[in-house]
Each structure stands twice: as structure tokens, then as C-alpha cells.
Scaffold this active site. Structure first.
Site, PDB file in Angstrom:
ATOM      1  N   GLU A   1     -34.808  11.422  -0.657  1.00 13.28           N
ATOM      2  CA  GLU A   1     -36.021  10.845  -0.062  1.00 13.28           C
ATOM      3  C   GLU A   1     -35.650   9.759   0.937  1.00 13.28           C
ATOM      4  O   GLU A   1     -36.184   9.726   2.037  1.00 13.28           O
ATOM      5  CB  GLU A   1     -36.931  10.295  -1.158  1.00 13.28           C
ATOM      6  CG  GLU A   1     -38.206   9.694  -0.650  1.00 13.28           C
ATOM      7  CD  GLU A   1     -39.134  10.691   0.034  1.00 13.28           C
ATOM      8  OE1 GLU A   1     -39.938  10.236   0.874  1.00 13.28           O
ATOM      9  OE2 GLU A   1     -39.073  11.893  -0.232  1.00 13.28           O
TER      10      GLU A   1
ATOM     11  N   TYR B   1     -30.614   3.917   2.694  1.00 12.34           N
ATOM     12  CA  TYR B   1     -30.617   2.789   3.624  1.00 12.34           C
ATOM     13  C   TYR B   1     -29.408   1.915   3.341  1.00 12.34           C
ATOM     14  O   TYR B   1     -29.099   1.616   2.177  1.00 12.34           O
ATOM     15  CB  TYR B   1     -31.897   1.960   3.456  1.00 12.34           C
ATOM     16  CG  TYR B   1     -31.963   0.770   4.392  1.00 12.34           C
ATOM     17  CD1 TYR B   1     -32.234   0.944   5.739  1.00 12.34           C
ATOM     18  CD2 TYR B   1     -31.739  -0.514   3.920  1.00 12.34           C
ATOM     19  CE1 TYR B   1     -32.290  -0.142   6.603  1.00 12.34           C
ATOM     20  CE2 TYR B   1     -31.793  -1.605   4.775  1.00 12.34           C
ATOM     21  CZ  TYR B   1     -32.065  -1.412   6.111  1.00 12.34           C
ATOM     22  OH  TYR B   1     -32.114  -2.489   6.968  1.00 12.34           O
ATOM     23  N   VAL B   2     -28.728   1.517   4.408  1.00 12.98           N
ATOM     24  CA  VAL B   2     -27.624   0.561   4.344  1.00 12.98           C
ATOM     25  C   VAL B   2     -27.982  -0.577   5.279  1.00 12.98           C
ATOM     26  O   VAL B   2     -28.366  -0.341   6.432  1.00 12.98           O
ATOM     27  CB  VAL B   2     -26.287   1.216   4.756  1.00 12.98           C
ATOM     28  CG1 VAL B   2     -25.177   0.176   4.851  1.00 12.98           C
ATOM     29  CG2 VAL B   2     -25.910   2.328   3.782  1.00 12.98           C
TER      30      VAL B   2
ATOM     31  N   GLY C   1     -21.159   1.143   9.290  1.00  9.15           N
ATOM     32  CA  GLY C   1     -19.881   1.382   9.953  1.00  9.15           C
ATOM     33  C   GLY C   1     -18.683   1.183   9.061  1.00  9.15           C
ATOM     34  O   GLY C   1     -17.553   1.415   9.481  1.00  9.15           O
TER      35      GLY C   1
ATOM     36  N   GLY D   1     -18.350   2.810   6.128  1.00  6.78           N
ATOM     37  CA  GLY D   1     -18.184   3.992   5.288  1.00  6.78           C
ATOM     38  C   GLY D   1     -19.109   4.050   4.085  1.00  6.78           C
ATOM     39  O   GLY D   1     -19.024   4.980   3.285  1.00  6.78           O
TER      40      GLY D   1
ATOM     41  N   TYR E   1     -25.526  12.301  10.189  1.00  9.58           N
ATOM     42  CA  TYR E   1     -25.748  13.511   9.391  1.00  9.58           C
ATOM     43  C   TYR E   1     -24.967  14.694   9.961  1.00  9.58           C
ATOM     44  O   TYR E   1     -24.444  15.520   9.202  1.00  9.58           O
ATOM     45  CB  TYR E   1     -27.238  13.843   9.314  1.00  9.58           C
ATOM     46  CG  TYR E   1     -28.072  12.766   8.659  1.00  9.58           C
ATOM     47  CD1 TYR E   1     -27.575  11.976   7.622  1.00  9.58           C
ATOM     48  CD2 TYR E   1     -29.368  12.533   9.082  1.00  9.58           C
ATOM     49  CE1 TYR E   1     -28.338  10.989   7.031  1.00  9.58           C
ATOM     50  CE2 TYR E   1     -30.149  11.547   8.487  1.00  9.58           C
ATOM     51  CZ  TYR E   1     -29.627  10.783   7.465  1.00  9.58           C
ATOM     52  OH  TYR E   1     -30.395   9.810   6.878  1.00  9.58           O
TER      53      TYR E   1
END
Length: 169
Positions: free
Chosen positions: A94, A97-98, A104, A106, A142
């Protein structure tokens, strides 16, 4: 698939969300909504997420990504759907989020790798998710993971007014 914290590279750790994480889940969901220019839609509460994630039965699952010294740096929320033609479950992502300051490094890849392992452990033959058309950084990410757009399909939705009308018909 309940697990304890898993130490990862760069000091990050992934772990299943717990009730104590509800304030962080709400904070990260709101940050995601702000990034997606959809903050007006982010009305979920700690109580709502608590019921969904920890109710009986749980309706969704979440993991928390922790960065050293800064706590929750990201999250993922998913649920299982079913693929009728294959008679197999599918892990539907669903949201992931980072936080910007941790991108960047990983962490997103680690989150998706963890979700892939969960999908395989649950007998899924694929994972699915949606991405906003304008979100080129996410689409590029992605693509690098090896995912492909689902050709020939358009996502459809019944929102609350239409859902109410149809249910009342």
C-alpha cells in the site's frame, strides 16, 4: 510472519511495527501524504491504524525502518490480496516511505527486499503496488528493482459516496 529487529547495512534496522509505533506511523503517513501532495487525504488516526494493524484479525501489516540515533526513518504498509486465476495470494504494498535525509542509502531497497521475502514465505507469486504518474524518482527506483507497469489494466476505485450509493441500491 512476525520477526524481531533485523540489523542491516549502514546501521539501519527493519522490524515489525508494534503498538508503541503508532505515533511514528501517523507521522510517516502524513509525511508521505505531504510528499505526494495529498495531505488533505491523510486523516488516519493512531486508533484507526491500531485497529487495522493490531486488531483481530489484522487488516494490514507494517514494518518500521530505523536509522541509528534517529528512530523511525521510514515504514512500509501492506496487505494480502488473492489472485483468482492462480489461486495464490499476492502481497500488495500500500505504501513505502523513507524520510528524505535517509534516501539514497539503500533503505528503500532493503524494505522492498524484506517485503519480497515475506511474500515468498506466504506463498505469493508476486507483489503489486501503485505509483503516482508524476513521481519520476519512485518510478526510476521501481524500474531498478526490476518491476514493470501492469500493461492493459487501469486501477478503478469506488470512493465513499459511490460506495454508500451502491451498497444502498
Amino acid at each position: 510472519m512476525q520477526r524481531s529487529a533485523v540489523p542491516l547495512s549502514a546501521g539501519f534496522a527493519l522490524r515489525d511495527a508494534e503498538p508503541r509505533d503508532l505515533p511514528a506511523v501517523v507521522r510517516l503517513v502524513r509525511a508521505l501524504a505531504r510528499y505526494e501532495k495529498l495531505e488533505h487525504l491523510a486523516v488516519g488516526t493512531e486508533e484507526g491504524f491500531g485497529s487495522a494493524l493490531f486488531g483481530t484479525p489484522p487488516r494490514a501489516h507494517a514494518l518500521i525502518a530505523e536509522a541509528p540515533g534517529s528512530g523511525a526513518a521510514g515504514f512500509a504498509l501492506w496487505f494480502y490480496s488473492f489472485r483468482t486465476f492462480q489461486a495464490l495470494p499476492c502481497l500488495y504494498v500500500e505504501d513505502v516511505y523513507v524520510e528524505p535525509e535517509h534516501r539514497g542509502a539503500g533503505l528503500g531497497r532493503l524494505i522492498f527486499a524484506d517485503l519480497a521475502r515475506r511474500a515468498l514465505a506466504e506463498g505469493c507469486d508476486r507483489m503489486e503496488w501503485s505509483v503516482l504518474d508524476w513521481n519520476a524518482p519512485a518510478i526510476g527506483f521501481y524500474d531498478r528493482l526490476g518491476s514493470k507497469p501492469r500493461e492493459g489494466w487501469t486501477l478503478r476505485v469506488l470512493t465513499r459516496p459511490a460506495l454508500d450509493a451502491l451498497a444502498g441500491a
